[in-house]
Scaffold this active site. Structure first.
Site, short mmCIF file in Angstrom:
data_model
loop_
_atom_site.label_atom_id
_atom_site.label_comp_id
_atom_site.label_asym_id
_atom_site.label_seq_id
_atom_site.Cartn_x
_atom_site.Cartn_y
_atom_site.Cartn_z
N SER A 1 -5.64 -29.81 7.22
CA SER A 1 -6.39 -29.14 8.29
C SER A 1 -5.50 -28.04 8.83
O SER A 1 -4.40 -28.30 9.30
CB SER A 1 -6.73 -30.13 9.41
OG SER A 1 -7.22 -29.42 10.53
N ARG A 2 -5.96 -26.79 8.73
CA ARG A 2 -5.10 -25.68 9.16
C ARG A 2 -5.09 -25.53 10.67
O ARG A 2 -4.35 -24.72 11.20
CB ARG A 2 -5.55 -24.38 8.47
CG ARG A 2 -5.37 -24.49 6.96
CD ARG A 2 -5.52 -23.19 6.22
NE ARG A 2 -5.51 -23.47 4.78
CZ ARG A 2 -6.58 -23.44 4.01
NH1 ARG A 2 -7.74 -23.13 4.52
NH2 ARG A 2 -6.49 -23.71 2.73
#
Length: 506
Positions: free
Chosen positions: A364-365
């Site tokens: 998850s950025r």
């Protein structure tokens, strides 16, 4: 050179005649070719891209190609009644769908028409299905979580409100299950959900609707359905229609979650139309603008700033891979547009690890910016522990003698993997997730056999609900574990763990 009056008169009459034809040409055209859901039209020189056209026999079409000598359109209905020479009229409107609270709890098609057997949807507002995504200056960074209710995701790959998180994996690995569990978990979370089914079997969509009804989730959900039996143009516009429905609530300052299931079939539907319209194919036979197809859809997901209402639109696109190949054309396209991906592995699914999320390849950025403090406190070391476990497990297969430290890491990892398993349709609220992961962080599961972990978790959460409801309430409300609360949880957990071990020995 001498001009004669009759020549001037004939010239003027001819100009007037052609001028009248030109006026007619702008708004009414003629079908010059039709077939396979595509029509080529002569005239309509003022037609707009994406405009709705009306044929005879109440069939509608949508303009896609604006050529020099003709207009190419896709039909949003059967082409059996349309023949060459038929007239076609402009409507002056871009394809649009009804929006508003009247859509909640309904199953609609790509044009926003109810298909659930209920009354017709009455809406005083329509929105075009295509629009430019909100600009950078109207957005703010993602800072609130979308609680999926799945421990493995909320702890290690958190999703934030306004994020675009791709769910990717082979067929039958539980991609839709993750999306449906996330929708079920939004009950009482002030989140409106939209599920867009693209190219699914009608029976599958019916099962999903029934499951959402059973869990009382339809009251905050809209289903947009373009099943496999429907025309490619209807499958093509379905996700844009779903997005337009969601944007109405986004602009009212509300939080919206939209699932696109799945964009692989959407790309195939678009390719079908494009090749029939003679658009040039490129890599792997997809048209050159297939990246733009998904980027202009997913860029509409955002978290708006306070000046623009503070609403959010969170997108969960789903992509199906072939034999786990995430380097294929469509997967790499969508990975590059989204803010992270949940990668589901067939091997994990078949081994009974469900959800089959590969914690190594998933990312998850937005990361911990979209996590509550309580979740951060119990989940900070999980990813590292699982990575060490996987590496040592592969190494341990080749050697029989393991030192105490390696054995300890493998034992803890196997218990952690078991703890992160979760059955479908059983999302957990924040407090239950935190308590479950608390047992791993402080090694309360150390003396419990691997096969007894799931039963231990069930009893633990049940006992906390009955004996310590104030702890559950405090975690859910304050979303942080204070030193005093931590001490209380440890005392309660030690008592429940001892009880469980004594029961197991008997």
């Amino acid at each position: 050179m001498e001009l004669r009056p009759e020549e001037i008169s004939a010239l003027i009459k001819n100009r007037i005649k052609h001028y009248e034809e030109k006026i007619e040409e702008n708004d009414v055209g003629v079908v010059i070719k039709v077939g396979d859901g595509i029509a080529l039209l002569h005239g309509l020189t003022d037609a707009m891209s994406g405009e709705l056209l009306e044929f005879e026999n109440d069939v509608f079409g949508m303009v896609l190609n604006l050529e020099e000598d003709h207009v190419g359109c896709v039909l949003l209905g059967s082409d059996r009644e349309i023949k060459e020479g038929d007239s076609v009229k402009r409507t002056g409107r871009i394809v649009e769908v009804p929006v508003g609270d009247g859509m909640l709890g309904r199953v609609v098609n790509s044009l926003g028409i109810a298909i659930d057997g209920g009354p017709a949807i009455v809406s005083d507002k329509m929105r075009p299905i295509e629009r430019v995504a909100p600009g950078v200056m109207t957005r703010q960074s993602v800072n609130q979580p979308v609680q999926t209710g799945l421990k493995i995701i909320d702890s290690m790959i958190p999703i934030g409100r306004g994020q675009r998180e791709l769910i990717i994996g082979d067929r039958q690995t539980g991609k839709t299950a993750i999306a449906i569990d996330t929708i079920l978990n939004q009950k009482d979370q002030n989140m409106i959900c939209i599920y867009v089914a693209i190219g699914q079997k009608a029976s599958t969509v019916a099962q999903i609707v029934e499951k959402l009804r059973q869990h009382d989730a339809m009251k905050y959900t809209v289903i947009v359905s373009a099943t496999a039996s429907e025309l490619a143009p209807l499958q093509y516009i379905a996700p844009y229609a779903g997005c337009a429905i969601g944007e109405e609530w986004l602009e009212q300052g509300k939080d919206v979650l939209i699932v696109y299931d799945d964009l692989s079939k959407h790309a195939v539907a678009y390719r079908t139309m494009s090749l029939l319209l003679r658009r040039p194919p490129g890599r792997e036979a997809y048209p050159g603008d297939v990246f733009y197809l998904h980027s202009r859809l997913l860029e509409r997901a955002c978290k708006l700033n306070k000046e623009n209402g503070g609403g959010s639109l969170t997108a969960l696109p789903i992509i199906e891979t072939q034999a786990g190949d995430i380097s294929a054309y469509i997967p790499t396209n969508v990975i590059s547009i989204t803010d992270g991906q949940l990668f589901l592995q067939t091997e994990l699914f078949n081994a009974g690890v469900r959800p089959a999320v590969d914690s190594g390849l998933s990312v998850s950025r937005v990361g911990s910016a979209a996590q509550t403090k309580a979740m951060k406190q119990v989940a900070s070391s999980l990813k590292l522990e699982l990575a060490q476990y996987r590496e040592l497990l592969a190494f341990a297969q080749f050697g029989s003698d393991l030192d105490a430290n390696t054995k300890s890491v493998i034992d803890h990892g196997s218990r952690l993997t078991e703890l992160l398993k979760q059955s479908q349709y059983t999302p957990l609220d924040l407090a239950h997730e935190v308590l479950s992961l608390f047992t791993a962080k402080y090694k309360f599961i150390k003396d419990i056999p691997v096969e007894g972990i799931r039963e231990f978790e069930r009893i633990l959460l049940s006992d906390f609900d009955v004996e310590y409801p104030e702890i559950i309430t405090e975690i859910n409300e304050k979303k942080i574990i204070s030193p005093e609360l931590e001490a209380k949880i440890k005392t309660a957990m030690a008592s429940i763990t001892d009880r469980f071990i004594k029961m197991s020995v008997k």
